[in-house]
Scaffold this motif. Structure first.
Motif, PDB file in Angstrom:
ATOM      1  N   GLY A  47     -14.044  33.055  51.704  1.00 31.02           N
ATOM      2  CA  GLY A  47     -12.945  32.186  52.097  1.00 31.02           C
ATOM      3  C   GLY A  47     -11.789  32.225  51.127  1.00 31.02           C
ATOM      4  N   PRO A  48     -10.661  31.607  51.524  1.00 28.00           N
ATOM      5  CA  PRO A  48      -9.456  31.657  50.688  1.00 28.00           C
ATOM      6  C   PRO A  48      -9.537  30.826  49.409  1.00 28.00           C
ATOM      7  CG  PRO A  48      -9.093  30.271  52.613  1.00 28.00           C
ATOM      8  CD  PRO A  48     -10.446  30.901  52.783  1.00 28.00           C
ATOM      9  N   GLU A  49     -10.509  29.930  49.321  1.00 24.83           N
ATOM     10  CA  GLU A  49     -10.619  29.103  48.105  1.00 24.83           C
ATOM     11  C   GLU A  49     -11.333  29.842  46.966  1.00 24.83           C
ATOM     12  OE1 GLU A  49     -13.937  28.208  50.941  1.00 24.83           O
ATOM     13  OE2 GLU A  49     -11.779  28.195  51.121  1.00 24.83           O
ATOM     14  N   PHE A  50     -11.671  31.102  47.203  1.00 23.81           N
ATOM     15  CA  PHE A  50     -12.323  31.922  46.182  1.00 23.81           C
ATOM     16  C   PHE A  50     -11.374  33.036  45.760  1.00 23.81           C
ATOM     17  CE2 PHE A  50     -15.659  30.081  48.736  1.00 23.81           C
ATOM     18  CZ  PHE A  50     -16.536  29.600  47.771  1.00 23.81           C
ATOM     19  N   SER A  51     -11.388  33.370  44.477  1.00 20.26           N
ATOM     20  CA  SER A  51     -10.569  34.480  43.991  1.00 20.26           C
ATOM     21  C   SER A  51     -11.417  35.391  43.104  1.00 20.26           C
ATOM     22  CB  SER A  51      -9.357  33.957  43.223  1.00 20.26           C
ATOM     23  OG  SER A  51      -9.764  33.306  42.041  1.00 20.26           O
TER      24      SER A  51
ATOM     25  N   GLY B 120     -13.963  29.709  42.227  1.00 17.49           N
ATOM     26  CA  GLY B 120     -13.917  29.077  43.540  1.00 17.49           C
ATOM     27  C   GLY B 120     -14.351  27.639  43.506  1.00 17.49           C
ATOM     28  N   LYS B 121     -14.403  27.062  44.691  1.00 18.99           N
ATOM     29  CA  LYS B 121     -14.825  25.681  44.839  1.00 18.99           C
ATOM     30  C   LYS B 121     -15.648  25.591  46.113  1.00 18.99           C
ATOM     31  CE  LYS B 121     -13.051  21.033  44.447  1.00 18.99           C
ATOM     32  NZ  LYS B 121     -11.882  20.203  44.232  1.00 18.99           N
ATOM     33  N   TYR B 122     -16.834  25.015  45.994  1.00 18.09           N
ATOM     34  CA  TYR B 122     -17.697  24.821  47.147  1.00 18.09           C
ATOM     35  C   TYR B 122     -17.913  23.327  47.292  1.00 18.09           C
ATOM     36  CZ  TYR B 122     -21.608  25.229  50.341  1.00 18.09           C
ATOM     37  OH  TYR B 122     -22.429  25.115  51.424  1.00 18.09           O
ATOM     38  N   HIS B 123     -17.465  22.772  48.382  1.00 15.56           N
ATOM     39  CA  HIS B 123     -17.416  21.320  48.579  1.00 15.56           C
ATOM     40  C   HIS B 123     -16.645  20.720  47.410  1.00 15.56           C
ATOM     41  CE1 HIS B 123     -19.820  21.472  52.171  1.00 15.56           C
ATOM     42  NE2 HIS B 123     -20.754  22.161  51.541  1.00 15.56           N
ATOM     43  N   GLU B 124     -17.276  19.907  46.582  1.00 13.32           N
ATOM     44  CA  GLU B 124     -16.573  19.295  45.453  1.00 13.32           C
ATOM     45  C   GLU B 124     -16.915  19.955  44.121  1.00 13.32           C
ATOM     46  OE1 GLU B 124     -14.179  16.964  45.779  1.00 13.32           O
ATOM     47  OE2 GLU B 124     -14.483  17.358  47.909  1.00 13.32           O
TER      48      GLU B 124
ATOM     49  N   ALA C 129     -16.444  22.798  41.538  1.00 18.50           N
ATOM     50  CA  ALA C 129     -15.638  23.925  41.068  1.00 18.50           C
ATOM     51  C   ALA C 129     -16.520  24.777  40.159  1.00 18.50           C
ATOM     52  CB  ALA C 129     -14.422  23.424  40.315  1.00 18.50           C
TER      53      ALA C 129
END
Length: 194
Positions: free
Chosen positions: A88-92, A125-129, A131
């Motif tokens: 997903g986009p919240e991961f780099s 990244g961030k998974y749910h809350e 980081a």
């Protein structure tokens, strides 16, 4: 993701086939080697015999190395990037970034001292809350005479669970399961509740 991985595998297979296609045929290799050994025997030169034996293999190596293709790091970075993008986009993903000496020392996970650190392939990244960030980490300690011993090799993960703890929390591998197997682990899980 699977189609991307299959496409990458197909590219690697085509490159492998191309590199194998430029090799000298076995019969030609042995003819060159045999002729060189015969000349070396007639001239009485051991060095010429060794040279005759290795020349066909050196030619193969040179011809195969001239076939341009991605390096192992290029392939690895490409695959990891695709997996991270799939999440997903919240991961780099940063292939040349990693964990620094300050972060490693602050964790107090590494009981031994170390002299050299290498880290790469950082994923943030961030998974749910929660980081988190992780990277591949290798630590070496000098062993003398230009040799280094690896004292740590693996993923180094830092996570912010968004909870207040008193003290430090370490998540380590389960040595019980490693030594005694998964049966003891399952028994323990039945009787121990956290």
């Amino acid at each position: 993701l699977l189609p991307l991985l299959r496409a990458e595998q197909a590219k690697r297979q085509r490159l492998r086939d191309l590199r194998l296609a430029v090799r000298l045929p076995k019969q030609q290799k042995w003819m060159i080697t045999g002729a060189g050994l015969l000349v070396a025997f007639v001239l009485g030169s051991f060095q010429l015999g060794l040279l005759a034996f290795f020349v066909p293999f050196a030619v193969d190596f040179y011809r195969m190395s001239r076939v341009a293709g991605p390096t192992v790091m290029d392939v690895r970075s490409g695959l990891i990037r695709r997996v991270v993008e799939f999440w997903g986009p919240e991961f780099s993903y940063e292939p040349s970034a990693g964990s620094g000496r300050e972060e490693v020392n602050a964790s107090r996970l590494i009981p031994e001292s170390y002299d050299r650190l290498a880290s790469c392939d950082r994923v943030v990244g961030k998974y749910h809350e929660t980081a988190f960030r992780f990277s591949e980490l290798r630590l070496w300690k000098r062993a003398g005479k230009g040799r280094d011993n690896c004292v740590w090799s693996g993923l180094f993960i830092v996570a912010d669970f968004n909870k207040s703890f008193r003290g430090r929390i370490f998540v380590l591998p389960d040595a019980t399961e490693k030594v005694l197997g998964s049966v003891l682990y399952e028994l323990r899980m039945q009787y121990v509740h956290v």
